[in-house]
Motif scaffolding. Sequence first.
Motif, PDB file in Angstrom:
ATOM      1  N   TYR A  42      55.208  15.197  50.690  1.00 10.97           N
ATOM      2  CA  TYR A  42      55.975  16.066  49.792  1.00 10.97           C
ATOM      3  C   TYR A  42      56.709  17.150  50.570  1.00 10.97           C
ATOM      4  O   TYR A  42      57.859  17.480  50.271  1.00 10.97           O
ATOM      5  CB  TYR A  42      55.040  16.700  48.762  1.00 10.97           C
ATOM      6  N   ASP A  48      62.774  22.411  46.252  1.00  8.50           N
ATOM      7  CA  ASP A  48      63.688  22.414  45.110  1.00  8.50           C
ATOM      8  C   ASP A  48      63.009  23.115  43.946  1.00  8.50           C
ATOM      9  O   ASP A  48      61.933  22.712  43.514  1.00  8.50           O
ATOM     10  CB  ASP A  48      64.072  20.989  44.733  1.00  8.50           C
ATOM     11  N   PRO A  50      64.244  23.644  40.410  1.00  7.48           N
ATOM     12  CA  PRO A  50      65.355  23.340  39.488  1.00  7.48           C
ATOM     13  C   PRO A  50      65.332  24.235  38.265  1.00  7.48           C
ATOM     14  O   PRO A  50      64.381  24.981  38.015  1.00  7.48           O
ATOM     15  CB  PRO A  50      65.086  21.882  39.120  1.00  7.48           C
ATOM     16  N   TYR A  58      63.399  15.021  35.292  1.00  2.00           N
ATOM     17  CA  TYR A  58      63.254  15.405  36.699  1.00  2.00           C
ATOM     18  C   TYR A  58      62.774  16.842  36.841  1.00  2.00           C
ATOM     19  O   TYR A  58      61.833  17.132  37.603  1.00  2.00           O
ATOM     20  CB  TYR A  58      64.579  15.238  37.443  1.00  2.00           C
ATOM     21  N   GLU A  59      63.422  17.769  36.112  1.00  3.09           N
ATOM     22  CA  GLU A  59      63.082  19.188  36.270  1.00  3.09           C
ATOM     23  C   GLU A  59      61.630  19.451  35.886  1.00  3.09           C
ATOM     24  O   GLU A  59      60.908  20.165  36.591  1.00  3.09           O
ATOM     25  CB  GLU A  59      64.018  20.045  35.415  1.00  3.09           C
ATOM     26  N   ASN A  61      59.107  17.340  35.873  1.00  2.00           N
ATOM     27  CA  ASN A  61      58.191  16.754  36.855  1.00  2.00           C
ATOM     28  C   ASN A  61      58.228  17.506  38.181  1.00  2.00           C
ATOM     29  O   ASN A  61      57.202  17.609  38.873  1.00  2.00           O
ATOM     30  CB  ASN A  61      58.540  15.278  37.067  1.00  2.00           C
ATOM     31  N   LYS A  62      59.386  18.038  38.545  1.00  2.00           N
ATOM     32  CA  LYS A  62      59.477  18.779  39.806  1.00  2.00           C
ATOM     33  C   LYS A  62      58.682  20.076  39.740  1.00  2.00           C
ATOM     34  O   LYS A  62      57.957  20.422  40.684  1.00  2.00           O
ATOM     35  CB  LYS A  62      60.941  19.081  40.126  1.00  2.00           C
ATOM     36  N   HIS A  63      58.794  20.792  38.633  1.00  2.00           N
ATOM     37  CA  HIS A  63      57.994  22.014  38.471  1.00  2.00           C
ATOM     38  C   HIS A  63      56.487  21.678  38.496  1.00  2.00           C
ATOM     39  O   HIS A  63      55.690  22.436  39.062  1.00  2.00           O
ATOM     40  CB  HIS A  63      58.342  22.718  37.164  1.00  2.00           C
ATOM     41  N   LYS A  64      56.134  20.565  37.885  1.00  2.00           N
ATOM     42  CA  LYS A  64      54.727  20.143  37.874  1.00  2.00           C
ATOM     43  C   LYS A  64      54.251  19.829  39.288  1.00  2.00           C
ATOM     44  O   LYS A  64      53.177  20.266  39.719  1.00  2.00           O
ATOM     45  CB  LYS A  64      54.560  18.926  36.960  1.00  2.00           C
ATOM     46  N   GLN A  65      55.034  19.058  40.025  1.00  2.00           N
ATOM     47  CA  GLN A  65      54.677  18.746  41.405  1.00  2.00           C
ATOM     48  C   GLN A  65      54.602  20.015  42.247  1.00  2.00           C
ATOM     49  O   GLN A  65      53.694  20.178  43.082  1.00  2.00           O
ATOM     50  CB  GLN A  65      55.701  17.787  42.005  1.00  2.00           C
ATOM     51  N   ASN A  66      55.523  20.923  42.034  1.00  3.59           N
ATOM     52  CA  ASN A  66      55.543  22.154  42.826  1.00  3.59           C
ATOM     53  C   ASN A  66      54.257  22.954  42.650  1.00  3.59           C
ATOM     54  O   ASN A  66      53.676  23.441  43.623  1.00  3.59           O
ATOM     55  CB  ASN A  66      56.761  23.008  42.454  1.00  3.59           C
TER      56      ASN A  66
END
Length: 713
Positions: A42, A48, A50, A58-59, A61-66
């Motif tokens: 990762y 990112d 977003p 995408y946004e 899931n990206k916040h969740k991954q972050n």
Amino acid sequence: MNTTTQPVLFTQEEVADLKKEIGTDSLMGQTIEKLKAELNTYMAMPIDVPGHGEAGGYEHNKHKQNYQYINLAGRLFLITEDEKYAKFTAALLSEYADKYLKFGFHIQRNTNPPGRLFHQILNEHMWLMYASLGYSCISAWLSEQERAHIVDNLFKPMLEMFTVKYGHDFDRIHNHGIWAVAAVGICGIVIGERKYLEMSVYGLNGDGETGGFLAQISQLFAPSGYYMEGPYYHRFAIRPLAVFAEVIHRHMPEVDIYNYKGQVIKQTTQALLATAYPNGEFPALNDASHTMGITDMGAVVAVSMYFKRYGFDKNLVGMADIQQQVWLNACGLALSRAHQAEDNVEPPFWPSVELNEGEKGDRGAQGFLRMQGKDKDIYQLAMNYGQHGMDHGHFDTLGISFFNRGQEVLREYGFARWVNIEPKFGGRYLDENKSYARQTISHNAVTVDEQCQNNFDIERADIVHGTPHFFIGEGTELQAMSAFANQHYPDTGMQRTVMMLKTDLLENPVLIDLYRLTSEGAHQYDYSHQYQGQIIRTNFDYKTNTELHPLGGNFGYQYLWNLARGEVKGSALVSWVQGNSYYTWHGACAAADSEVIFTQTGANDPQFNLRHETSFIMRTTGKDMLFASALETHGYFNEAVEASVDARGKLHCIEVLGHNEIGSVVRVTGDNACLTVMVSNQPNVTETTEHQIEINDTTYSWKGCLAVKQETK
């Protein structure tokens, strides 16, 4: 600036112990290496942060991954002392601090208030809890200026939003509420403002009753520990519960959280784990994924916490073996060491249990029977006779599911949802969740007049519940449970008794099911079985339909293709192969005539939202009615080596001999023997209750809840 620089969940000694696990083959060593590999992958991508996006997009899931990797990187920095993890955590948190107040709020699309990062505030609570934990691991490494930037522009605005702007939601007694108090309490410790910890433990009013963590764990679970929304939402709620409990244990020891309210945390964790199938998957009770199990991170955290705080249990070691990971802290290390010390780790075999429902334990129950076959395979039978389950509840009181040989045989559909697949309605619950998945006909139960229990009225369903009749869960040869549901259909009472019986006549335990209905008027009764596999044979002729039509027009029937149907006189037989096993079902009813209907989902489903699932339904009409069935597991099939053994079972038929308000009597006939099963229908039956029924000049007598008489032909 008043801020702590100590990790919330680690002491220096614990970090030193965890360092010793790096590179070892223990579960903790494997966990560290697995998480390092995930994080390194990762971190190779550009950072990112977003803006807004759709739920499941995408946004989102990206916040969740972050937030997940902020937490993970912080912990790995402590354990490995590799500064690249601290730099990554700091850079990501700093960018969130730069942007957070500039995002504005999402447009509110449902009853959940929106956040700045996510469409519902629940996800923002999750973000803050994880980010706070990760931040606490690097705060000593950060400069004072960096700490101030993150706290003032990110953490404090979040805390103000959760406790002031959305204060009305903060004290909500709900699985969302546990995430809220855990996030705020942990963040309060991290920034050195204990008032937020006090607020999270005792609620906004400070009384520990109208809100806060103590109110949550006191009111959300039954005395048995069962959570009314079912295992899927229980494992979601158990993650912040276990994490925050461990935080409170360390930072507010005066609460004595692990002994609070008669060790409610132990009770509810054990209740969740006790629902799992032997392979670690959870039954899909209420709205639920069919693939959710104890490998979910919530369950991983709960198993490690439970082991550390409540002592050794070989079932927990067995669950850790299925999970193949532990919680990355001292709790997980204790479990990892116990696992490594075991010469032979056996699969978990929890005892049979009846988990009562309701705040006082008086609103029905969920029953779980477990029995080992001669080959040590674990059979599990579950029956729902409790509460509806609020907005996530299904209308399936007295529904059952059955598991053996590593697979669910009589299946639960679970929810109609494709989680996080954005093109499928944003990954949210589909319309078909209400119109099919939650309907009575989609479950292993009896549907009356092609209607749904409680007419699919959630408010009405929430005020009624099943009534336990008896529960026999300690036998190695016979286990059984029985319950009533007399308020779920107009003018119709229902009673179901299910049992697993081990006999020398059969190679495996047999499932015997008696479903009784009583009414003043005649009704159509559909006795439904959801199965998966290939039909092998029947003992009745049926006509397949070359032109397909839906089985009905409403309450889930509109989604069922009427594939085939055949008339039955006497006992029906349906046999199928699933995986490497054969299953043969023998079914009969008290009526002279019935029919069996074979169905498959897919009608009126132009967007292919439903999975293709199959069922067979025994249908009859009458007033008082008794359905009886016996499900035999037998034989072995292996296509790869072209092996098929015992494709025909040893049972031949089942007969309904009679039933009335005293009891029900059925006979199961097999090779060279027969079993007469006698079950009490008296609500207040005890072990000493005498029963006597005369049927066709034969008197059947027994004492207690039930009796099984075996005779050789």
